[in-house]
Design a protein around this motif. Structure first.
Motif: not given
Lengths: 109, 113
Positions: B28-32, B48-55, B69-70, B72-80
């Motif tokens: 039910g939570h939409r903000s990550v 912060e992400y909300f409804s698939e948009t970075q806020r 994602f739709s 509300s699950r979120s992923e974080m990526n760190v490259s190099t």
């Protein structure tokens, strides 16, 4: 950006003693939050404050939202060994929590 | 009600590699929101992400990115990856964006060697 100064950095107390810690901000916050973090775990929300002057309790914990909206206080009464951990204050201006540096609490039985 | 779930709990990577961390918010939570915690810098806001948009975005280099994602699950990526990226990465979920009561997961401990 916003700066939060949390004090003291650490406290060593005897079981049964009361504890006080505080946070001050360089700017006005609309909300103050207090979290506790145990080693290896994420912070757990203890108390949320939404209005200047608000005083809120959660068991032995009491927190206050300062009148100036630039500070907040957390008191723990009659500390017990399981109170050990790191306590963080956090302020919320617009969408991103800003955290204090944390207060490390050690309680000696 | 299940809490915030972060996977994996522990990760060891080599410099130069990339890593993806996952966060499933409370139902039910939409903000990550994502935070980096290190002994020297404390808890620092990443984004912060909300409804698939970075806020909102913190002051981190572009090597740090995320998405939501739709569901509300979120992923974080760190490259190099750099040695200094070693930290506890925490995810927090809220009912709505800019909501005050953020609930944290247990975190992912990333070690870069």
């Amino acid at each position: 950006g916003q700066q939060l100064n949390q004090s003291p950095q650490s406290m060593f107390i005897q079981e049964g003693e009361d504890v006080s810690m505080n946070c001050t901000s360089s700017s006005i916050f609309n909300t103050w939050l207090w979290y506790k973090q145990d080693p290896g775990e994420g912070p757990v929300l203890l108390i949320a404050l939404y209005k200047a002057g608000e005083l809120t309790s959660n068991g032995r914990l009491t927190a206050q939202f300062g009148i100036t909206r630039k500070d907040s206080f957390l008191n723990i009464s009659a500390s017990i060994p399981s109170d050990v951990g790191i306590y963080f204050c956090a302020g919320l201006p617009y969408g991103k929590l800003t955290f204090g540096q944390g207060t490390i609490l050690t309680v000696h039985p | 009600k299940a809490g915030v779930t972060q996977t994996p709990r522990y990760l060891i990577k080599t410099r130069g590699q990339q890593v993806t961390l996952s966060c499933s918010p409370i139902s039910g939570h939409r903000s990550v929101s994502w935070y980096q915690q290190t002994p020297g810098q404390g808890l620092q806001f990443l984004f912060e992400y909300f409804s698939e948009t970075q806020r909102n975005k913190g002051n981190f280099p572009g090597r740090f990115s995320g998405r939501q994602f739709s569901n509300s699950r979120s992923e974080m990526n760190v490259s190099t990856l750099e040695l200094g990226d070693s930290a506890l990465y925490l995810c927090a979920s809220s009912l709505v964006s800019r909501n005050t009561e953020a609930f944290f997961g247990q975190g992912t401990r990333l070690t870069v060697v």
